[in-house]
Design an enzyme around this catalytic site. Structure first.
Site, mmCIF file in Angstrom:
data_model
loop_
_atom_site.group_PDB
_atom_site.id
_atom_site.type_symbol
_atom_site.label_atom_id
_atom_site.label_comp_id
_atom_site.label_asym_id
_atom_site.label_seq_id
_atom_site.Cartn_x
_atom_site.Cartn_y
_atom_site.Cartn_z
ATOM 1 N N ASP A 1 63.467 64.858 41.582
ATOM 2 C CA ASP A 1 64.311 64.255 42.617
ATOM 3 C C ASP A 1 63.648 62.949 43.050
ATOM 4 O O ASP A 1 62.478 62.714 42.753
ATOM 5 C CB ASP A 1 64.495 65.201 43.813
ATOM 6 C CG ASP A 1 63.189 65.569 44.485
ATOM 7 O OD1 ASP A 1 62.228 65.919 43.757
ATOM 8 O OD2 ASP A 1 63.102 65.515 45.723
ATOM 9 N N GLU B 1 61.317 67.731 46.257
ATOM 10 C CA GLU B 1 60.024 67.253 46.749
ATOM 11 C C GLU B 1 60.188 66.210 47.846
ATOM 12 O O GLU B 1 59.477 66.234 48.854
ATOM 13 C CB GLU B 1 59.191 66.692 45.586
ATOM 14 C CG GLU B 1 57.700 66.556 45.901
ATOM 15 C CD GLU B 1 57.309 65.268 46.606
ATOM 16 O OE1 GLU B 1 56.219 65.229 47.198
ATOM 17 O OE2 GLU B 1 58.091 64.288 46.586
#
Lengths: 493, 493
Positions: A107, A172
């Site tokens: 991400d 994250e």
């Protein structure tokens, strides 16, 4: 395998990696093209799509892949949003081999062309040897470098020097929601036979000199909400007769940190670890160019002028940054409105041995105290939507020495042993749960601009990073038998 | 026309207006449907479309209409944006009649459903006798009420009691760019034979009791830009070692106003007009329900507890409101970035006899002084993109007395003579340029929520407002011959 055949293999592997640069860059281009922004709810589907691509890539390596659902998250507005799955991959089960678990995330932080990008953030673009794109260095590039290295060994059709495990997540940048719980659950399962954990989600301290990282700061993110009436008001009709929520909030935010960067919250420095002689020695030996770091930052003057002061304030002391205000006018132009409810956002990067719940209490007490003195009828609400603890490891562990040798082989010099001012909660989480050694092994350079406009990884770092991981696999294979001779990892929770 | 036939005509006219309520509301619905937001550049085309609708409506009345182009404006980013034309309309040229020039605007403040609107802001929706929609009260409703009143006289096919002129603009919410210059140019032209100017762009002080307005505060809008480096930075990698621009800006904004609403800028109160006995008498006689005003505001507690204190702080003293910050994180959720350049927005509502250029200098000096003490290497830039002067008129003028009689006829009670804390620069501009009497003749109620979510005008106010304008035309027709007997208007520039 003899030392000379080892060296021959290494040379062959490096040659293969050089010859396949275009393929490796093409892979990165494909990943960067996915706007897998985990921060903005409306892009969650892209994160989920990105996880499928990552799973497919591991499966293509021959790994056994399991995409584990984490359920959903509840937003502040009550909406439920699905969490992206965590991809667990496993390649090789040779009991003679050590098992390395690689953690990475696919991400990214939000990015829009109009934020000031010179190129489209989702089209990987090479300019002067740099590969620009959101996620190029944080963290898609390093994840792919690791995969490229594994792929290279497969291409040689030889026995793998180590067993691989992969933990790839997609949250994250939004606090790794649900991951810690999953890892806890997999402690006796997927993680039970892991020997080492490798994370490559940081940057070197320099543009040129490699580094290994043995500590990171934590991050406590705060929301300070001040609510007045139930609607925004015209500043002509009500300006001068009401307690404006934004004026209260500005005063609260202004009470947090002084112009020298010193945090004004009472007690906040009480638990900061004392500086040891060993610490000082590590700091002194680091090759660190203040001018270079200043130039990377784009600012004209830093708060401190010596190497030691700068590094201590990035690694050893906490810092507080204000990020913005939600609910107030934020567009270009003029809007003369008194907003009814405003939410200030700030974060504290904490260091060992600050305790998250103590920090939260200190912040709440301080803000409530400042607010009380204003005699405002508005409502104050302080919350800590995200709290990640700091982490520190033992630099004398064989794991760090193996990485150091791999770096010397590929880059021709020893790495600096550094810490990182930013937060990778996952290092501390892995260490706490598995009680195994964790290493942070960055391949990105100091000027890569993670979280910023024009994020990049250089072609050099991406390709040499692939080589250094391959060399690291061989170094780890030499550690067989040494594993249980070392002391327990340092923990500080 | 005799007094009795005058009264019969009035009754007939009121009956006609009551019978055509649905048509009048339909007209308003059509106008509210246009998102004529003059603040956001991308909606400029809708403002221009709105001007065409307004021109067409005046033409349908039989007026001669001239849409005067004002050229373009330059945005801060250098982009040129076309200005909407000003619509000048003229109906009737009887030399026996007095000529009233009506000013209104058909642009609106920004509004989005997700700001907290219960109904779609661009679909006029009637709930419990209130007509909700952006622009319903500010200012599309009052403009249409005036047009409805003229239309009613036309329906009776009788000679008009007055000559009409119309000045309809589309940039009021964005500072009436270009209008003052046009009016200056039309001083000897379109405006040369105007006797009175009527503006209906404010609200009553009460939900129920009508009011006439003889003064407004000015508005000086400020931008405070603090610029650090050339890109946003990660708060982990740079937090603690740089002078963060947002921390500087927060401190600057926090230096502006204390918790009691008192402005902290040195010298700012020096030019505020002394309170006269006549002023005090006007303030004392006003029927004003603090509780009602507090309830309209939606806040739980005001800064002051007496009627006089509240009104003085809205009308007689300046106020300062902070509106927001451009360039910082403003969305829901978390983004741990140190923004590179942030722009704080605040405004000062000034009163007679504050001087705009003095105010600007005081603000700049103060902020530069506060900033200098911080020893920050960041760049500070203070600007005043918009400055509008305050205005005050003579309540003893026959124009005000005529309006008072019309209000008594329609609403059955005398209006309060009030001022308005908000800014309608156009009143002062018209008065200065034409040297004619200006009246502010509101028909909206205190709880209409102009500039706010759920803006509305009540059906009652819209329809009775149409009647009161019709009655006002007849009252003005009785002033023929009295025009030159009065003193010069008060000016304060």
């Amino acid at each position: 395998m003899s030392l000379s055949s080892f060296s021959v293999l290494e040379t062959e592997i490096f040659r293969y990696i050089d010859a396949h640069q275009s393929d490796f860059i093409e892979n990165l281009k494909e990943w960067v093209a996915v706007e897998s922004d985990s921060v903005q709810p409306e892009l969650r589907k892209e994160v989920i799509r990105m996880m499928s691509l990552a799973a497919a890539r591991l499966a293509a390596l021959g790994a056994t892949v399991n995409s584990v659902s984490l359920g959903s998250q509840q937003l502040l507005n009550g909406q439920h949003l699905p969490l992206p799955p965590v991809v667990l991959g496993e390649l090789g089960k040779d009991p003679q081999n050590l098992t390395i678990c690689f953690y990475g995330h696919v991400d990214v932080q939000p990015a829009k062309k109009e934020d000031g990008w010179k190129t489209d953030p989702y089209t990987l673009t090479e300019i002067n040897g740099n590969l620009y794109g959101r996620g190029a260095t944080d963290n898609k590039g390093p994840v792919l470098a690791w995969i490229n290295a594994v792929e290279t060994f497969r291409a040689f059709k030889i026995a793998m020097p180590v067993n691989f495990k992969f933990v790839i997540e997609g949250m994250e940048e939004a606090g790794s929601l649900g991951l810690e719980k999953l890892l806890e659950e997999e402690k006796q399962g997927f993680l039970s036979d892991v020997d080492y954990i490798v994370i490559s989600d940081n940057l070197w301290l320099s543009k040129k000199k490699p580094a290994l990282i043995y500590g990171t700061r934590g991050n406590a993110c705060f929301s300070v909400e001040v609510e007045g009436g139930d609607k925004d008001l015209h500043s002509g009709t009500f300006g001068g007769i009401i307690h404006e929520p934004l004026t209260d909030l500005i005063a609260l935010l202004d009470s947090l940190v002084d112009p020298t960067g010193h945090i004004q919250i009472p007690g906040i420095y009480d638990a900061v670890a004392a500086l040891t002689d060993e610490d000082k020695k590590l700091y002194e030996s680091i090759e660190y160019d203040i001018e270079e770091h200043k130039n990377n930052s784009g600012v004209k003057k830093l708060l401190f002028s010596t190497k030691e002061e700068i590094l201590l304030h990035l690694w050893h002391y906490p810092s507080l940054s204000i990020h913005g205000i939600e609910g107030a006018f934020h567009e270009p132009g003029i809007k003369t409105v008194i907003p009814a409810k405003v939410i200030g956002k700030f974060s504290i990067r904490q260091v060992p041995n600050m305790d998250l719940s103590d920090v939260k209490q200190q912040v709440v007490d301080h803000l409530e105290n400042v607010f009380a003195k204003r005699n405002s009828p508005n409502k104050l609400k302080v919350s800590m939507p995200l709290g990640a603890k700091p982490w520190v490891a033992d630099v004398n562990d064989p794991l760090y020495k193996a990485a150091k040798r791999a770096i010397r082989t590929v880059f021709g010099e020893d790495p600096d042993f550094i810490r990182d001012g930013s937060t990778i909660p996952i290092a501390r989480i892995f260490q706490t749960i598995t009680q195994k050694r964790v290493i942070m092994f960055p391949i990105g350079a100091a000027d890569d601009g993670e979280h910023s406009q024009n994020e990049k990884i250089s072609r050099h770092n991406y390709i040499e990073g692939t080589k250094v991981f391959a060399a690291f696999f061989l170094e780890i294979s030499k550690l067989r038998g040494q594993l249980h001779e070392t002391s327990n990892p340092r923990t500080n929770n």
